[in-house]
Design an enzyme around this catalytic site. Sequence first.
Site, PDB file in Angstrom:
ATOM      1  N   ASN A 109      10.017   5.959   0.847  1.00 55.96           N
ATOM      2  CA  ASN A 109      11.118   6.719   0.244  1.00 55.96           C
ATOM      3  C   ASN A 109      12.343   6.871   1.135  1.00 55.96           C
ATOM      4  O   ASN A 109      13.223   7.689   0.847  1.00 55.96           O
ATOM      5  CB  ASN A 109      10.596   8.091  -0.208  1.00 55.96           C
ATOM      6  CG  ASN A 109       9.724   7.959  -1.438  1.00 55.96           C
ATOM      7  OD1 ASN A 109       9.856   7.001  -2.194  1.00 55.96           O
ATOM      8  ND2 ASN A 109       8.805   8.899  -1.627  1.00 55.96           N
ATOM      9  N   ASN A 132       4.800   9.348  -4.114  1.00 60.15           N
ATOM     10  CA  ASN A 132       5.182  10.733  -4.423  1.00 60.15           C
ATOM     11  C   ASN A 132       6.143  10.895  -5.598  1.00 60.15           C
ATOM     12  O   ASN A 132       7.084  11.694  -5.517  1.00 60.15           O
ATOM     13  CB  ASN A 132       5.731  11.397  -3.154  1.00 60.15           C
ATOM     14  CG  ASN A 132       4.582  11.692  -2.203  1.00 60.15           C
ATOM     15  OD1 ASN A 132       3.507  12.069  -2.645  1.00 60.15           O
ATOM     16  ND2 ASN A 132       4.805  11.498  -0.909  1.00 60.15           N
ATOM     17  N   SER A 241       0.462   8.834   6.950  1.00 58.98           N
ATOM     18  CA  SER A 241       1.432   9.160   5.895  1.00 58.98           C
ATOM     19  C   SER A 241       1.012   8.406   4.626  1.00 58.98           C
ATOM     20  O   SER A 241       0.233   7.445   4.693  1.00 58.98           O
ATOM     21  CB  SER A 241       2.839   8.723   6.309  1.00 58.98           C
ATOM     22  OG  SER A 241       2.942   7.317   6.216  1.00 58.98           O
ATOM     23  N   THR A 242       1.553   8.816   3.498  1.00 57.51           N
ATOM     24  CA  THR A 242       1.218   8.135   2.241  1.00 57.51           C
ATOM     25  C   THR A 242       1.496   6.629   2.357  1.00 57.51           C
ATOM     26  O   THR A 242       0.723   5.802   1.904  1.00 57.51           O
ATOM     27  CB  THR A 242       2.052   8.719   1.081  1.00 57.51           C
ATOM     28  OG1 THR A 242       1.746  10.100   0.965  1.00 57.51           O
ATOM     29  CG2 THR A 242       1.747   8.032  -0.230  1.00 57.51           C
ATOM     30  N   GLY A 243       2.627   6.303   2.990  1.00 49.09           N
ATOM     31  CA  GLY A 243       3.001   4.889   3.107  1.00 49.09           C
ATOM     32  C   GLY A 243       1.957   4.105   3.898  1.00 49.09           C
ATOM     33  O   GLY A 243       1.548   3.004   3.492  1.00 49.09           O
ATOM     34  N   HIS A 293       2.470  14.076  10.205  1.00 52.31           N
ATOM     35  CA  HIS A 293       2.469  12.624  10.408  1.00 52.31           C
ATOM     36  C   HIS A 293       3.232  12.241  11.676  1.00 52.31           C
ATOM     37  O   HIS A 293       4.026  13.027  12.186  1.00 52.31           O
ATOM     38  CB  HIS A 293       3.151  11.923   9.232  1.00 52.31           C
ATOM     39  CG  HIS A 293       2.602  12.319   7.906  1.00 52.31           C
ATOM     40  ND1 HIS A 293       1.271  12.250   7.614  1.00 52.31           N
ATOM     41  CD2 HIS A 293       3.207  12.796   6.788  1.00 52.31           C
ATOM     42  CE1 HIS A 293       1.081  12.668   6.374  1.00 52.31           C
ATOM     43  NE2 HIS A 293       2.239  13.015   5.861  1.00 52.31           N
TER      44      HIS A 293
HETATM   45  N1  CTP Z   1       8.849   6.860   4.716  1.00 53.34           N
HETATM   46  C1  CTP Z   1       9.451   6.270   5.824  1.00 53.34           C
HETATM   47  N2  CTP Z   1      10.667   6.698   6.245  1.00 53.34           N
HETATM   48  C2  CTP Z   1      11.300   7.699   5.625  1.00 53.34           C
HETATM   49  C3  CTP Z   1      10.699   8.328   4.508  1.00 53.34           C
HETATM   50  C4  CTP Z   1       9.471   7.888   4.077  1.00 53.34           C
HETATM   51  O1  CTP Z   1       8.872   5.367   6.417  1.00 53.34           O
HETATM   52  N3  CTP Z   1      12.511   8.073   6.034  1.00 53.34           N
HETATM   53  C5  CTP Z   1       7.564   6.342   4.219  1.00 53.34           C
HETATM   54  C6  CTP Z   1       6.357   7.071   4.803  1.00 53.34           C
HETATM   55  O2  CTP Z   1       5.324   6.142   4.978  1.00 53.34           O
HETATM   56  C7  CTP Z   1       6.001   8.073   3.715  1.00 53.34           C
HETATM   57  C8  CTP Z   1       6.379   7.308   2.451  1.00 53.34           C
HETATM   58  O3  CTP Z   1       7.527   6.543   2.814  1.00 53.34           O
HETATM   59  O4  CTP Z   1       4.648   8.411   3.675  1.00 53.34           O
HETATM   60  C9  CTP Z   1       6.696   8.217   1.272  1.00 53.34           C
HETATM   61  O5  CTP Z   1       7.723   9.108   1.642  1.00 53.34           O
HETATM   62  P1  CTP Z   1       7.655  10.657   1.309  1.00 53.34           P
HETATM   63  O6  CTP Z   1       7.339  10.843  -0.107  1.00 53.34           O
HETATM   64  O7  CTP Z   1       8.856  11.299   1.840  1.00 53.34           O
HETATM   65  O8  CTP Z   1       6.416  11.126   2.199  1.00 53.34           O
HETATM   66  P2  CTP Z   1       6.139  12.616   2.623  1.00 53.34           P
HETATM   67  O9  CTP Z   1       5.923  13.434   1.409  1.00 53.34           O
HETATM   68  O10 CTP Z   1       7.176  13.137   3.548  1.00 53.34           O
HETATM   69  O11 CTP Z   1       4.843  12.515   3.438  1.00 53.34           O
HETATM   70  P3  CTP Z   1       3.396  12.112   2.923  1.00 53.34           P
HETATM   71  O12 CTP Z   1       3.122  10.883   3.670  1.00 53.34           O
HETATM   72  O13 CTP Z   1       2.548  13.278   3.322  1.00 53.34           O
HETATM   73  O14 CTP Z   1       3.393  11.893   1.444  1.00 53.34           O
END
Ligand code: CTP
Length: 319
Positions: A109, A132, A241-243, A293
């Site tokens: 994201n 998400n 992280s989710t990613g 994370h």
């Molecule tokens: N991501 C990233 N760099 C960012 C934002 C997000 O690399 N600036 C990647 C991460 O792997 C993240 C995934 O995109 O897990 C989804 O983003 P997000 O929904 O923002 O994750 P979060 O809710 O912040 O964290 P979680 O991993 O707990 O879902």
Amino acid sequence: LKPPSNRTNLTQTEVAGPLRTRFQERIVDAKQWSWNRTAMLEMRNAVRKVIDTAKSISILRSQTHIGDVMHYDIDNHNTFNITKDLYDLLPETSPLEGRLFNSCAIVGNSGILLGSGCGQEIDSHDFVIRCNLAPVTEYVKDVGRKSDLVTMNPSVLPTAFGGLKEKHWEEKFVKRLRMLEHSMLWIPAFTTINGEKYVQYTNRIILKNDLNIKTLYPTKHLAHSIRGFWLQAKTRIKRPSTGLYMYTIATRFCQEIHLYGFFPFTVDVNGRPVRYHYYDNGKYNFYDKRRPHSMPVEFQALRRLHDKGALRLLTDKCT
Ligand code: CTP
């Protein structure tokens, strides 16, 4: 461009410090890059040795009963009961068992996607994973639309859908879910009791609106197995992280894995500011030790795999 550094075990603090700029400059020319089938296979086999991702992607109906008491993963002393709604939404078989897609996209994201023009390329992959419930309609040009599997942390309800406290939030949520009909919705429901009521709301809404969504509820041990995998690979992450979760799982059912929107930094290689999310103005301190994370450390590991040709990490424009 400077040549890639030989140091591979940077800690999160080091990445945050003076090395950060040098680290970001390691974005090598994409034209020189190619897939390395051996590295891809090695990665799949290495993950497979530790985790049966196809099985852990969701608990199945046959593995549980209504009323069963289970413990949450993080706050283990808290328990929950398998409700009828949850039971009814559990898959009978693992939907990804035995599947193998030639090319998959995992869309993170990061605001790095804004202006990327990657939408068409993302939609051209055989299987597209998003995180998400991130919005797509307003950003199709940069992020695409195709969504085969979408994750939803329960915390998305209070952060993006007003906790469903008012009717218009519920309508917005239902509208977003309708876009996922015939797709998979992956809900980590057993992580912490904080998400309990949001998981129950979500289940109720899917059933009430008769939405044709394939819901998946990962086994509570999956996060531990994935973390264990990366730790033994000498990548000092906290909770995945989710990613990273999605990438690790995808090694099982995807050949070529393309990552978009993975960029846990606040400026791009040209020094331009990058939003945390492509769709909002939320701030995030990637180096705050209280965060669950360690995204920059994860990024570094993914970057190394990109350099080897095991995956493709795109942090540039597509057009
Ligand atoms: N991501 C990233 N760099 C960012 C934002 C997000 O690399 N600036 C990647 C991460 O792997 C993240 C995934 O995109 O897990 C989804 O983003 P997000 O929904 O923002 O994750 P979060 O809710 O912040 O964290 P979680 O991993 O707990 O879902």
